[in-house]
Write an enzyme that holds these catalytic residues in place. Structure first.
Site, PDB file in Angstrom:
ATOM      1  CE  LYS A   1       6.338   6.478 -12.640  1.00 60.46           C
ATOM      2  NZ  LYS A   1       5.702   6.263 -11.314  1.00 60.46           N
TER       3      LYS A   1
ATOM      4  CB  SER B   1       1.177   3.973  -9.368  1.00 62.25           C
ATOM      5  OG  SER B   1       0.330   4.774 -10.175  1.00 62.25           O
TER       6      SER B   1
ATOM      7  CB  THR C   1       1.452   1.369  -1.060  1.00 61.57           C
ATOM      8  OG1 THR C   1       2.883   1.354  -1.020  1.00 61.57           O
ATOM      9  CG2 THR C   1       0.956   0.034  -1.577  1.00 61.57           C
TER      10      THR C   1
ATOM     11  CB  ILE D   1      -2.485  -0.967  -3.975  1.00 65.07           C
ATOM     12  CG1 ILE D   1      -3.939  -1.266  -3.629  1.00 65.07           C
ATOM     13  CG2 ILE D   1      -2.257   0.547  -3.926  1.00 65.07           C
ATOM     14  CD1 ILE D   1      -4.374  -0.702  -2.278  1.00 65.07           C
ATOM     15  CG  ASP D   2       2.401   0.103  -9.261  1.00 65.63           C
ATOM     16  OD1 ASP D   2       3.352  -0.135  -8.508  1.00 65.63           O
ATOM     17  OD2 ASP D   2       2.518   0.677 -10.356  1.00 65.63           O
TER      18      ASP D   2
ATOM     19  CG  ASP E   1       6.649  -3.062  -9.238  1.00 64.20           C
ATOM     20  OD1 ASP E   1       5.537  -2.815  -8.733  1.00 64.20           O
ATOM     21  OD2 ASP E   1       7.635  -3.410  -8.567  1.00 64.20           O
TER      22      ASP E   1
ATOM     23  CG  HIS F   1       9.769   4.450  -5.147  1.00 59.36           C
ATOM     24  ND1 HIS F   1       8.420   4.708  -5.183  1.00 59.36           N
ATOM     25  CD2 HIS F   1      10.013   3.822  -3.970  1.00 59.36           C
ATOM     26  CE1 HIS F   1       7.858   4.269  -4.070  1.00 59.36           C
ATOM     27  NE2 HIS F   1       8.802   3.725  -3.319  1.00 59.36           N
TER      28      HIS F   1
ATOM     29  CG  ASP G   1      -1.464  -3.859  -1.040  1.00 54.88           C
ATOM     30  OD1 ASP G   1      -1.658  -3.739  -2.255  1.00 54.88           O
ATOM     31  OD2 ASP G   1      -0.399  -3.557  -0.495  1.00 54.88           O
TER      32      ASP G   1
ATOM     33  CG  ASP H   1       1.576  -3.750  -7.639  1.00 56.23           C
ATOM     34  OD1 ASP H   1       0.950  -3.799  -6.561  1.00 56.23           O
ATOM     35  OD2 ASP H   1       2.676  -3.178  -7.751  1.00 56.23           O
TER      36      ASP H   1
ATOM     37  CD  GLU I   1       3.446  -5.552  -3.899  1.00 59.64           C
ATOM     38  OE1 GLU I   1       4.416  -4.929  -3.451  1.00 59.64           O
ATOM     39  OE2 GLU I   1       2.455  -5.009  -4.409  1.00 59.64           O
TER      40      GLU I   1
ATOM     41  NE  ARG J   1      11.028   1.079 -11.254  1.00 62.29           N
ATOM     42  CZ  ARG J   1      10.414   1.288 -10.096  1.00 62.29           C
ATOM     43  NH1 ARG J   1       9.692   2.379  -9.929  1.00 62.29           N
ATOM     44  NH2 ARG J   1      10.487   0.412  -9.110  1.00 62.29           N
TER      45      ARG J   1
END
Length: 408
Positions: free
Chosen positions: A319, A316, A198, A195-196, A345, A292, A105, A193, A130, A333
């Site tokens: 998508k 992540s 994790t 690492i979107d 995000d 999520h 990250d 981000d 982030e 979402r």
């Protein structure tokens, strides 16, 4: 042609350049300009060469920014791939302090910050990201900081660039803390981000390095580096392709469409969202983790639409990338109550989908507003689809939300 000669371009375009002797218009991707001498009130047309405007019209808007973003995200992805490979060979399965995912990250954010500053030295630099260095500055974080610094130095050395001398821990801390910007509606702000996804990263599944640029609160370019996403479609509810080729880079800038290429920089391909107009034929994406997103609400919406295929659940903003190339037609979402969406995000994924012909909105059909700082204010959730399906999707979402509210 003499000073004061009125000129007009044979083919007018998008950019207008003025001088003390007239003006010309040209499409900004042209490097030469042809004009006509109209000094005889249009009775005689003589081609005239005009070279003085070419230097100001030689590049597309955001071209150098996009090139820098692609380089930064790709380099960060290489770092993350190295860490994930080591992670999967170990027994570490949580995002605790000093864990490999924490190192990745911070390392990813450090690299993106450094590369953007190096590649765009004349631009005011603002980064909304982030991570911050608070934990690393504590005594308990010193070992982690050393590991991050070593990893970043190794990655830069392998890049073959001599632009950076060996970085110190202070250099790394400063690069990480570049990400403290609050963003907003004024000026330019990068949004990252590092690492979107994790949890997907830890499992060895999907994650993304998501980088976007805001200009006056609007997303003008975005890059999604998805190291584990197959180059082939993941449609037909297959999260993993039978092909061994993985690693996709999606990128888009405003008005120019969305493109995909392999992480190794091979030929780029323009991509488009699905053209499906029958909801029953649509497939939809949702978050892999139930924590999520409300999977039961998504199921209710799918039922109202008549969707027959089960959901494709991946981690992540991969998508967004998959949807931009037509692997699925809908992304739903719906976070749990009290959760506030962050701009990093969704910023990169949003422009990747919209430039591919899709629509991204909140559950009430409002476009996402990235101009309010680090958070997104959305109604209930975020929905993504093509233009043909959006009316029926909004209707189904409204009905499902009303039913959910009445049952409470």
């Amino acid at each position: 042609m003499t000073m004061g000669t009125p000129i007009r371009l044979v083919r007018a375009g998008a950019v207008r350049v003025r001088s003390d002797w007239g003006f010309c218009e040209s499409r900004i991707w042209k490097t030469t300009i042809t004009v006509c001498d109209l000094s005889s009130r249009g009775r005689r047309r003589r081609p005239v060469s005009l070279s003085c405007c070419c230097s100001s019209l030689s590049s597309m808007p955001y071209e150098k920014e996009l090139a820098a973003a692609k380089k930064a995200a790709t380099l960060a992805a290489r770092l993350c791939q190295k860490v994930q490979k080591a992670l999967l060979q170990s027994d570490v399965h949580s995002k605790s302090d000093k864990s490999p995912v924490t190192v990745a990250d911070y390392g990813s954010q450090t690299l993106v910050s450094l590369i953007l500053e190096r590649e765009l030295p004349s631009e005011p630099f603002s980064l909304v990201a982030e991570e911050d260095s608070g934990d690393l500055r504590e005594e308990s974080g010193h070992d982690t900081l050393k590991r991050i610094t070593e990893l970043v130095n190794d990655t830069l050395a392998n890049e073959g660039s001599n632009s950076f001398s060996t970085l110190t821990t202070d250099n790394v801390l400063r690069a990480i803390d570049n990400g403290k910007s609050e963003g907003g509606s004024v000026g330019r702000h990068w949004v990252l981000d590092p690492i979107d996804g994790t949890k997907g990263f830890v499992r060895g599944d999907q994650y993304a390095i998501a980088l976007a640029l805001l200009n006056e609160g609007k997303v003008v370019l975005g890059v999604l580096a998805c190291p584990n996403l197959p180059l082939a479609s993941i449609a037909c509810n297959q999260q993993h392709s039978t092909s061994n080729e993985v690693g996709c880079l999606f990128f888009a800038k405003v008005g120019d469409g969305t493109f995909m290429q392999a992480m190794d920089g091979s030929t780029q391909t323009r991509v488009h969202v699905s053209a499906i107009d029958n909801p029953e034929e649509a497939s939809f994406f949702e978050s892999f983790e139930a924590a999520h997103s409300l999977h039961d609400l998504s199921s209710s919406i799918a039922e109202k639409l008549g969707v027959k295929a089960p959901p494709v659940r991946i981690d992540s903003q991969a998508k967004y990338g998959a949807l931009s190339r037509g692997d699925g037609a809908i992304y739903l979402r719906f976070p749990h109550k009290g959760y506030r969406e962050k701009i990093w995000d969704h910023a990169a994924g949003c422009i990747v989908v919209t430039e591919a012909g899709g629509i991204v909105s909140d559950a009430a059909g409002n476009p996402l507003d990235f101009s309010k700082g680090r958070f997104l204010d959305v109604v209930s959730g975020i929905i993504v689809t093509n233009q043909k399906l959006m009316p029926s999707l909004l209707k189904a979402v409204k009905e499902a939300l009303n039913e959910k509210a009445s049952s409470l």
